[in-house]
Design an enzyme around this catalytic site. Structure first.
Site, PDB file in Angstrom:
ATOM      1  N   GLU A 113       0.267  -1.353  -0.259  1.00 13.15           N
ATOM      2  CA  GLU A 113       0.085  -0.197  -0.329  1.00 13.15           C
ATOM      3  C   GLU A 113       0.807   1.108   0.075  1.00 13.15           C
ATOM      4  O   GLU A 113       2.177   1.347   0.353  1.00 13.15           O
ATOM      5  CB  GLU A 113      -0.649   0.663   1.220  1.00 13.15           C
ATOM      6  CG  GLU A 113       0.027   0.270   2.502  1.00 13.15           C
ATOM      7  CD  GLU A 113      -0.594  -0.245   3.687  1.00 13.15           C
ATOM      8  OE1 GLU A 113      -1.764   0.857   4.373  1.00 13.15           O
ATOM      9  OE2 GLU A 113      -0.832  -1.482   4.527  1.00 13.15           O
ATOM     10  N   LYS A 115       2.240   4.738   1.410  1.00 15.26           N
ATOM     11  CA  LYS A 115       2.231   5.465   3.081  1.00 15.26           C
ATOM     12  C   LYS A 115       2.368   6.458   2.824  1.00 15.26           C
ATOM     13  O   LYS A 115       2.830   7.593   2.607  1.00 15.26           O
ATOM     14  CB  LYS A 115       3.650   4.789   3.208  1.00 15.26           C
ATOM     15  CG  LYS A 115       4.022   5.356   4.479  1.00 15.26           C
ATOM     16  CD  LYS A 115       5.142   5.576   5.484  1.00 15.26           C
ATOM     17  CE  LYS A 115       5.500   5.332   6.885  1.00 15.26           C
ATOM     18  NZ  LYS A 115       5.488   6.644   6.649  1.00 15.26           N
TER      19      LYS A 115
END
Ligand SMILES: Cc1ccc2cc(C(N)=O)cc(O)c2n1
EC number: 6.5.1.2
Length: 323
Positions: A113, A115
């Protein structure tokens, strides 16, 4: 006043749907003026018929009287920070540590993902209702900012579906870049406080004692992990699938989150997000890779305060344009 109650429920559903559209795909199907008209109609009816007012009404997202101070919240499950990898070598050391714990021919799936560079918060839902919001603080305890998180427009006050009795969700609150620029421009014109960057703007907006001020700040929340959860809850062994479960319950989860089945997949993801960094609507300072299997996460455990099963791979610092 059955028909009034009917109208109030209809307005509540419409406003919640428009809220979701506004945040899901940034294309509300109605102009803001229409949203505001419906909002005012609902608030008027709630004032005239207070016993029909629903505690989860969208009108509850505008904040209330200011607090004198913030209460302290102890995190029953500590809110961890992430170990950072600044180079390929450091990332490879992380992946080697993970692979050492695997059986020979076992492959490891990573959940990847962006950050988000915002402010970490914890949301606690009981029987599907949002009952508490807290800042990360030092990881062990933070500040109770419940009234403020209720005003974040894409934070649901009420979850939908077969939700656990107790569910704590952790995530990042960000101020989208366009909204940040507009907010700062506005503040400059009114000679009010200008924020240095979106992270400070998000953190500063969440720590307002007057939640009506927070309500005027354009904040988004993205869930990225589970904290406390009632032990009777059946959950998949995959972190990625748990995040999809949060999404099914109505919580916003970043659409960029994906799984890959190799270290090469992680490198490709890192490059892909780095390439698109300037096109994203929020500040990011790297990507996060997590071992996707919860069982393997538990086996790997933590070192000091950061999990051994996760790493943040940071981007080179962006040259700050001199404004
Ligand atoms: C466990 C943990 C701790 C901090 C995090 C922070 C972020 C973030 N800033 O996006 C994402 C995550 O999945 C995180 N996960």
């Amino acid at each position: 006043n059955q028909s009034v109650h009917q109208r109030m429920q209809e307005l509540e559903e419409l406003l919640n749907r428009y809220n979701k559209e506004y945040y899901e795909n940034d294309e509300p199907t109605v102009p803001d003026a229409e949203y505001d008209r419906l909002f005012r109609e609902l608030r008027t009816l709630e004032t005239e018929y207070p016993d029909l007012k629903n505690a989860q009404s969208p009108t509850m997202k505008v904040g209330g009287k200011p607090l004198g101070q913030f209460k302290n919240v102890q995190h029953e499950v500590p809110m961890l920070s992430l170990d950072n990898a600044f180079s390929v070598d450091e990332f490879e050391a992380f992946s080697k540590r993970v692979e050492q714990r695997l059986d020979t021919n076992q492959t490891v799936t990573f959940c990847c993902e962006p950050k988000l560079d915002g402010a970490a918060v914890s949301l606690l839902y009981e029987n599907g209702l949002l009952v508490r919001g807290a800042t990360r603080g030092d990881g062990q305890s933070g500040e109770d900012i419940t009234e403020n998180v209720k005003t974040i427009r894409n934070v649901p006050l009420k979850l939908s579906g077969n939700v656990p009795e107790r569910l704590e969700v952790r995530g990042e609150v960000v101020m989208p870049l366009g909204a940040f620029e507009r907010f700062n421009e506005n503040a400059r014109q009114r000679e009010e406080k200008v924020f240095a960057n979106p992270r400070n703007a998000a953190a500063g907006s969440l720590r307002q004692l007057d939640s009506r001020i927070t309500a005027k700040r354009p904040l988004h929340f993205y869930a990225y992990s589970l904290g406390l959860i009632s032990e009777t809850t059946e959950l998949p062994d995959s972190h990625y699938q748990r995040l999809q479960q949060l999404k099914d319950w109505g919580l916003p989860v970043n659409i960029e989150i994906k799984t890959v089945d190799s270290i090469k997949g992680c490198d490709d993801y890192y490059e892909a997000i780095l390439d698109r960094r300037d096109a994203l609507n929020y500040d990011i300072d790297g990507v996060v890779f997590k071992v996707d299997s919860i069982r393997l996460q538990q086996d790997l455990g933590f070192v000091a305060r950061a999990p051994r099963w996760a790493i943040a791979r940071k981007f080179p610092a962006q040259e700050q344009l001199t404004t």
